[in-house]
Design a protein around this motif. Structure first.
Motif, short mmCIF file in Angstrom:
data_model
loop_
_atom_site.label_atom_id
_atom_site.label_comp_id
_atom_site.label_asym_id
_atom_site.label_seq_id
_atom_site.Cartn_x
_atom_site.Cartn_y
_atom_site.Cartn_z
N TYR A 27 44.93 28.18 41.62
CA TYR A 27 44.49 29.49 41.15
C TYR A 27 45.50 30.61 41.42
CZ TYR A 27 41.49 33.56 40.44
OH TYR A 27 40.98 34.76 40.02
N GLN A 31 47.42 32.68 38.38
CA GLN A 31 47.41 34.14 38.27
C GLN A 31 48.84 34.69 38.25
OE1 GLN A 31 44.74 35.14 41.61
NE2 GLN A 31 43.57 36.25 40.05
N GLN A 34 50.44 33.88 34.96
CA GLN A 34 49.59 34.25 33.83
C GLN A 34 49.30 33.06 32.92
OE1 GLN A 34 51.36 37.67 31.95
NE2 GLN A 34 51.25 38.88 33.81
N SER A 36 46.43 29.70 32.24
CA SER A 36 45.01 29.38 32.40
C SER A 36 44.83 27.87 32.55
CB SER A 36 44.21 29.91 31.22
OG SER A 36 44.67 29.34 30.02
N SER A 38 41.56 24.74 32.42
CA SER A 38 40.18 24.30 32.24
C SER A 38 39.86 23.29 33.32
CB SER A 38 39.99 23.66 30.86
OG SER A 38 40.22 24.61 29.85
N GLN A 63 36.36 32.18 37.77
CA GLN A 63 36.28 32.00 36.32
C GLN A 63 36.69 33.26 35.59
OE1 GLN A 63 32.40 31.00 34.83
NE2 GLN A 63 31.47 32.91 35.49
N GLY A 64 37.15 33.07 34.40
CA GLY A 64 37.58 34.20 33.59
C GLY A 64 38.85 33.84 32.84
N LYS A 65 39.77 34.77 32.76
CA LYS A 65 41.00 34.56 32.01
C LYS A 65 41.82 33.41 32.57
CE LYS A 65 45.06 36.98 30.33
NZ LYS A 65 45.86 38.19 30.40
N THR A 66 41.80 33.25 33.88
CA THR A 66 42.63 32.23 34.53
C THR A 66 41.98 30.86 34.54
OG1 THR A 66 43.61 33.93 35.93
CG2 THR A 66 43.87 31.66 36.65
N ALA A 68 38.46 28.39 33.49
CA ALA A 68 37.18 28.17 32.82
C ALA A 68 36.66 26.82 33.28
CB ALA A 68 37.36 28.18 31.31
#
Length: 145
Positions: A27, A31, A34, A36, A38, A63-66, A68
């Motif tokens: 994670y 970040q 930039q 992502s 799944s 969870q979010g942009k980075t 799912a």
């Protein structure tokens, strides 16, 4: 695929099982760069609060942009050993848990152990899921979605 043009250099990052190490190690790097990812969740291990796994709260926090989170069944069972009713139960119960804990989660599924057969592929497609397994190689416009 739907004959959409893919970028020349396209990568999809996925991880199975929602291990705590994904939150701790991946994670921050996702970040920073930039990117992502799944993550496919077998929900029983989260509900049983196994120490090696993320918590529902950790998943909500990341969870979010980075990141799912998507469906990987309830128990990480070998689907080739299950009947249609058991497969349906695994997927529906996991989707319900994901929806309860994380909000509406898209119907995307990763086969535990990458295992499936034609009957399982058809069943999961008929349930309205986009599904895939762990298969190495190139994905192109001729790939079976």
């Amino acid at each position: 695929m739907n004959n959409h043009n893919l970028p020349n250099k396209c990568v999809v990052l996925t991880a199975d099982d929602a291990y705590q190490s994904i939150a701790e190690n991946a994670y921050p790097l996702l970040q920073k760069y930039q990117m992502s990812m799944s993550v496919f969740v077998a929900t029983d291990s989260i509900d049983r609060k196994y120490k090696a796994m993320m918590t529902w709260q950790k998943m909500r926090d990341t969870q979010g942009k980075t990141m799912a989170f998507y469906n990987h069944g309830t128990s990480h069972a070998h689907f080739l050993d299950l009947n249609k009713a058991q497969i349906k139960m695994q997927i529906k119960q996991a989707q319900n848990r994901l929806n309860q804990e994380l909000g509406k989660v898209d119907k995307i599924f990763a086969y535990p152990y990458g295992e499936s057969n034609l009957d399982i592929l058809k069943q999961i497609k008929n349930m309205g899921y986009v599904a895939f397994g762990q298969h190495s190689g190139v994905v192109s416009t001729t790939s079976n979605l």
